[in-house]
Design a protein around this motif. Structure first.
Motif: not given
Length: 1297
Positions: A918-923, A950-956, A964-965
């Protein structure tokens, strides 16, 4: 002394001050001046001055000058009526005269108000009244022409010395004398050369002494002081330091001279110590005579009575004497203490002796005085001195004897008297035998002496000091009959077989005299012989031959020889002796022992049938045991002596093979061995196992050779049979038996034996192997009986064995979540014997046993294969259990470029590997261009402001969600990606690079050709353009405000130099100033304080927004081929001219070609800027760029297309500014770009471009940068050193460069 001097100085100072005050009261103009180094007196300055100086130093006589009186003609100094110095600068004279000709000089500094006459060195005779006469060039009133200076001279004393009455000088700090105490001495102190005369004082150390003082003064004020001191010396003057102190106001510290007086004095204390009362004989007496307070040191003499004791004392007085054992200064007054010791050991001869210490010294001797004395009388106590008489007495028994004891003692009173005989204390209280021998009567009377009274007598006497044994002794000799004893040589026993001689001796035990005259010898009570055998012996046997008897008189009767002694000499011997007192009693009997060996031996044993393991008893019988009687027997087995057997009986409680032998025995005594007896014994053995079967016999199923062995000892021999499960085994195809008879083994003590081996014929077994079940049985080895015992048997359990196999695990795969404890794993297998287990992780053993378990949290590093090893003695087998450590994903994010597109790649490390991203840009959730595959996910970055952040990458995975990285994407990263775009070149092969290079080379050649053509066309138009510019400049100068003609900063004028696209195009000038509110139109320009303008720019957030819009003026560079066209305005600038649009429309300007290029020549003024401005009609604007598909939000205003952009290609090598800044705007910058905010810094000299020299792509022209005619503003720096340079221009709307 220092205090007195200071007081004298203070008094003198007070006198001078008072004198000064009086002089001041008499005349307001009087003042007192101190010379250098003079004593510190305070005075005020006036026309009359007083100065004091110290002889030998320098002094300054002041003369005050008045600047108000004008210039000085001359200065003259007078002493009384004599001129001593003249100075004239005009006459160039400066000279000392008279008696100051070589000692005076003038000190005068330019413009100084003080002239000083320095006299050096100053003499006491210089004291006088001096006058200073000052002559000015112009005489004026109130100018002091004559000044008086009173010079007072002082001198330090030249010397201080001490003399005696004879006028002889005594050296300073010297020692005078010596003088005896009571002597009177007179000293004179002299001091001269001082002005005033020094005052003299006498001191003894710090105590003042009375002296007679007087002085004599010379004409110059100097003089001599004299002080006389008379002293009567005493002990108080010891070490006296007589000091004469000379004090004067001229001295900081008084001068002094001193002498030390050497005074001789008598001793004032003397004593004799070391004797405190009576001493004991033998005590070391240490007498110390001490004499104190003498100077010079006293002498000491010891006396014994009236006799002087010399260093070598008499023999009866042990003296160690030294008159000056220790003599040193021990007091501060310089007197001596003299010590003299007399050391001796006191004895009884010193009792009552008087020892005297006599002392004197030089003072006493010179005055004829009697020496001082001190004495002690010695009292020596000593133990009794004893003497015994007579020395020797011989008496017969029953006589009385008196022995005398003479005593000398101090104290004489006796405490005890003791008598001793031969060292034994006598009981003198036994009145039957003794009388006297006590403190009242020390002598001893011995009554009716007997042989016991014979011996040495002495007495011991005691008083309170001690006891003493008499040095002499008395020997009492008492005669009595002899008592004898018999001795033998050699000592018995005597061996008969040695045939030795024996000597008998009759020794006197007691008797006086102890010499035997005759001896009688007896054997078992019978007289053997009387010795000597001579005629004069009254006891001679009748009929003895006289001559023969006379020959025997010289023999020693106390010796008797027995020759060749045998068993017949055995018996008791005695003797009887004769002396002057008669025959004594018989001696105690002494037996003569004669030894001989035992008789023959006889050997018997039982039982007659000897069996192994049973008891055997042998007996050695000897009838004649010899003398002494034999108690020890010697046994032998074969030829070996048995040292452990010593008795006549030998019992072996367990017969073995070693007892099958010949045995012999003998009786033994001190005389020798008896003849031996010998017998042969045979031993039998019942059946017994030497090697029996093991209780268990395990055989590997694949063994190639299998057998069982049975070894039985038996004598007589027996037979062996084999049984399987109780049934006999014969010779069959399955088995074979081998039997061997073995002889006795002495090393193992084994008798004859039978060895039987049962072999398996494995070739007869199915597949040549033992069956794991059928071949398991009990096998028995059994022997027959013999004449001495029953048969024996041995059974083993035979089992077929095999190594571990079929190993299994309770769980071959174990999933465990990180930091949790995994389940236990059990390992099992088939094996015989039963298998043992251990676990390995890699090469490390981690557990023993079949079960593997962990009691700590399992980490990722602990995961992997764990090997279970099952083993027994035949082999091992292993299998592995895999521990799969599962954990939540751990991600990393990094930018990558793929096909010229910037991407963010999120890569994870995960177990299990099934991962959702899953990706997030800022919030906010980000779903644009997301590609996920396996353990990575990527997104393609969009170069648009809304996609920066700020891009955040989540792995599940099934375990959980990762942390998050993150990665922040900004304009800097976008620019970085452009720079890195060149990396695709490195990926090409060499052939492709060559092809691309060739294409680029051809393009460059074509580009150069086009540039040459453009330059040629522009040259033809240069003349007409120069003319037009001259006209424009003229008009601009006429309409500009005076203050604007000074070219103030912040203003720019934009000139439209582009050709018209239609008849409606006009060339205009537009005045631009700072974008203040006064110059804004209808909101076309943005607000100064608004950030909306900057926030609409791409890559916002990289830097803080500017406080206001940055519009840098543009400078145009013109080439003037004919400088005469602009004679008065070489390198003119249009800056500073303010023309209205209407005025500019009235100008007639020739149109230019459609290429839109203008060649400029660099302006000569670095601060001159020129701008161009073009206006397009609205109908043309509507047709421009209608088909351009631009990304991102569009600005307000008409679009434009590439087709309407002028050719902006210039020489690439000349597209940088002189200081290395970015080049002017390119066409690509304006097609896809915008003017970024914040540009115009020193790094790029105001060019509104991106850092790589281009305007960023995917941008737009902000609203605030356009006017109603869609104006774009750019800059060209005026300091371009590249020479002639094309600059880009745009058409389509109003584009200003």
């Amino acid at each position: 002394m220092n205090h007195s001097w200071k007081m004298s100085q203070y008094y003198l100072l007070v006198v001078f001050v008072l004198w000064d005050v009086i002089g001041t009261l008499n005349s307001d103009s009087n003042f007192f001046v101190l010379a250098d180094n003079a004593f510190p007196l305070s005075a005020s300055l006036s026309s009359n001055t007083e100065v004091a100086g110290l002889a030998g130093q320098s002094v300054l006589l002041p003369c005050h000058l008045s600047p108000a009186c004008g210039s000085i003609h001359s200065i003259k100094w007078y002493r009384a009526d004599r001129r001593v110095y003249i100075f004239s600068e005009i006459a160039e004279i400066s000279r000392a005269e008279d008696d100051l000709s070589d000692r005076a000089k003038l000190k005068l500094q330019t413009n100084s108000t003080l002239a000083q006459l320095e006299i050096s060195p100053l003499m006491t005779a210089d004291e006088d009244l001096y006058k200073c006469e000052v002559t000015y060039l112009e005489a004026k009133e109130h100018c002091a022409l004559l000044q008086s200076i009173k010079l007072n001279t002082f001198a330090k004393p030249e010397y201080v010395r001490i003399e005696d009455m004879k006028g002889s000088e005594t050296a300073n700090a010297s020692l005078i004398g010596p003088f005896n105490e009571g002597n009177v001495i007179t000293l004179v102190c002299m001091s001269g050369g001082g002005k005033p005369v020094a005052h003299l004082n006498w001191y003894n150390s710090s105590s003042p002494l009375p002296g007679q003082y007087r002085n004599m003064t010379e004409d110059d004020g100097t003089g001599i002081g004299r002080s006389q001191l008379t002293v009567t010396l005493g002990r108080g003057d010891l070490g006296a330091k007589l000091e004469c102190s000379a004090s004067s106001p001229t001295l900081d510290v008084p001068m002094s001279a001193w002498v030390e007086v050497d005074v001789y004095v008598r001793p004032h204390k003397w004593e004799l110590t070391g004797y405190d009362g009576p001493v004991l004989d033998g005590t070391v007496v240490n007498l110390l005579c001490r004499v104190k307070g003498a100077r010079p040191a006293a002498s000491i003499t010891f006396f014994n009575g009236t006799d002087v004791i010399s260093p070598q004392p008499p023999s009866n007085l042990a003296v160690q004497h030294d008159y000056t054992i220790e003599s040193e200064i021990i007091e501060a007054d310089g007197t001596y203490e003299t010590q003299s010791r007399m050391i001796f050991t006191a004895n009884r001869y010193d009792n009552g002796v008087t020892i005297t210490c006599q002392t004197t010294n030089q003072v006493m001797e010179s005055m004829g005085e009697i020496p001082y004395v001190t004495s002690v009388k010695l009292q020596v106590n000593y133990a009794p001195v004893v003497d015994v008489t007579p020395a020797n007495v011989t008496v017969n028994e029953t006589s009385d004897i008196l022995i005398f004891c003479e005593v000398d003692a101090n104290p004489p009173e006796l405490i005890s008297v003791r008598w001793y005989r031969n060292g034994d204390l006598l009981d003198v209280n036994d009145l039957a035998n003794y009388e006297g021998g006590n403190i009242q009567q020390p002598s001893l009377l011995v009554k009716a002496v007997a042989r016991e009274d014979l011996g040495v007598y002495y007495c011991v006497v005691q008083n309170q000091v001690g006891q003493t044994q008499s040095k002499s002794m008395s020997y009492i000799n008492v005669l009595y009959k002899p008592h004898v004893s018999l001795g033998m040589e050699p000592a018995t026993p005597v061996k008969e077989q040695e045939e030795r001689n024996v000597t008998l001796a009759c020794d006197v035990e007691s008797g006086n005299p102890a010499i035997l005259d005759a001896v009688r010898w007896y054997l078992d009570g019978d007289l053997l012989k009387e010795l000597p055998e001579c005629p004069n012996i009254t006891t001679s046997a009748p009929g003895r031959d006289v001559e023969t008897a006379a020959d025997l008189c010289d023999i020693d009767p106390s010796k008797l020889l027995l020759e060749t002694v045998g068993r017949s000499f055995q018996g008791n011997y005695t003797c009887q002796g004769l002396n002057d007192a008669g025959w004594g009693p018989h001696s105690p009997p002494v037996e003569l022992h004669v030894h001989y060996p035992p008789g023959p031996a006889k050997l018997e044993f039982e039982p007659l049938l000897v069996v192994k393991g049973q008891a055997l008893t042998m007996q050695c019988i000897v009838e004649e045991l010899g003398r002494p009687e034999a108690k020890v027997f010697r046994w032998m087995r074969g030829t070996h002596v048995q040292p452990d057997v010593r008795s006549m009986n030998w019992t072996a409680y367990s017969v073995s093979l070693e007892h099958r032998a010949n045995f012999s025995c003998q009786a033994v005594n001190e005389a020798g061995l008896s003849p031996p007896a010998t017998v042969n014994i045979d031993v039998f053995a019942p059946p017994t196992f030497i090697g029996r079967l093991q209780p268990y016999m395990g055989v590997l199923t694949t063994s190639k050779e299998v057998f069982l062995s049975c070894h039985v000892e038996c004598f007589p021999l027996c037979e062996i049979v084999w049984l399987k499960n109780g049934l006999p085994i014969g010779e069959t195809e399955l088995y074979s038996i081998k039997t061997t008879t073995l002889p006795p083994d002495q090393t193992k003590s084994d008798f004859e034996s039978v060895l039987s081996t049962l072999f398996w014929n494995l070739t007869a077994w199915p597949n040549g192997q033992l069956d794991r079940q059928l071949d398991n049985a009990n096998y028995t080895c059994q022997s027959t009986s013999n004449s001495v015992g029953a048969g024996v048997s041995s059974t083993t359990h035979f089992h077929v064995e095999y190594p571990p196999e079929q190993i299994t695990l309770s769980s071959p795969m174990i999933d465990v979540v990180e930091n949790e404890i995994p389940d236990k794993v059990t390992c099992s297998s088939k094996a015989f014997p039963e298998a043992s287990y251990f676990w390995k992780y890699g090469t490390e053993n981690v557990s023993n046993g079949a079960v593997l378990f962990f009691n700590t949290q399992f980490t990722r590093k602990m995961g992997g294969d764990y090997e279970c090893v099952a083993y027994n003695k035949h082999g091992n087998v292993s299998t592995k259990a895999k521990f799969n450590v599962q954990y939540i994903p751990e991600c990393t994010i990094s930018p990558k470029e793929v096909d010229d597109e910037m991407m963010l790649v999120c890569e994870v490390e995960s177990n299990p590997a099934q991962v959702d991203f899953a990706w997030m840009l800022d919030n906010s959730t980000y779903l644009e261009k997301v590609q996920s595959k396996g353990l990575s996910s990527s997104i393609t970055l969009i170069a648009s402001p809304e996609f920066f952040g700020k891009y955040k990458c989540f792995a599940n995975n099934s375990i959980g969600m990762s942390a998050p990285c993150e990665r922040v994407i900004s304009a800097s990263l976008e620019k970085s990606s452009r720079i890195q775009a060149g990396s695709w070149i490195r990926k090409l092969s060499d052939d492709k690079i060559i092809i691309i290079a060739a294409v680029v080379g051809i393009a460059i050649v074509l580009f150069l050709i086009a540039c040459i053509i453009i330059i040629l066309v522009c040259r033809r138009r240069r003349m007409s353009e120069k003319l037009r510019l001259a006209v424009i400049n003229l008009v601009a100068d006429q309409h500009a405000r005076p203050e604007e003609r000074q070219n103030p900063e912040g203003r720019a004028y934009i000139y439209d130099a582009s050709p018209s696209l239609s008849t409606n195009f006009t060339s205009t000038y537009t005045h631009f100033t700072d974008p203040s509110p006064a110059h804004r139109k209808g909101g076309d320009l943005h607000d100064d304080n608004s950030k909306a303008f900057y926030e609409n720019l791409p890559f916002h957030g990289l830097a803080s927004p500017q406080s206001k819009t940055l519009l840098t003026p543009l400078s145009l560079q013109y080439q003037h081929q004919n400088p005469n066209h602009l004679t008065n305005h070489q390198s003119h600038t249009l800056a500073g001219n303010h023309l209205s649009q209407h005025q500019l429309q009235q100008l007639s300007v020739a149109p230019h070609s459609h290429s839109g290029l203008i060649n400029q020549q660099q302006s000569s003024h670095p601060n001159q800027y020129a701008t161009t401005h073009r206006t397009f009609p609205s109908n043309v604007q509507a047709d421009l760029f209608s088909s351009l598909n631009r990304k991102g939000p569009r600005p307000v205003g008409p679009p434009f297309s590439k087709a309407d952009i002028m050719d902006m290609t210039g020489n690439g090598s000349n597209r940088r500014t002189a200081n290395g800044g970015a080049p002017p705007l390119w066409h690509a910058d304006l097609i896809y770009g915008h003017i970024p905010n914040g540009r115009g810094s020193a790094g790029n000299n105001g060019h509104m471009m991106s850092s790589n020299g281009q305007m960023p792509h995917n941008g737009y022209i902000p609203n605030g940068m356009r006017n109603g005619n869609s104006t774009i503003v750019g800059t060209v720096h005026p300091n371009n050193n590249s020479g002639t340079q094309p600059f880009p221009m745009m058409r389509g709307g109003e584009i200003n460069v």
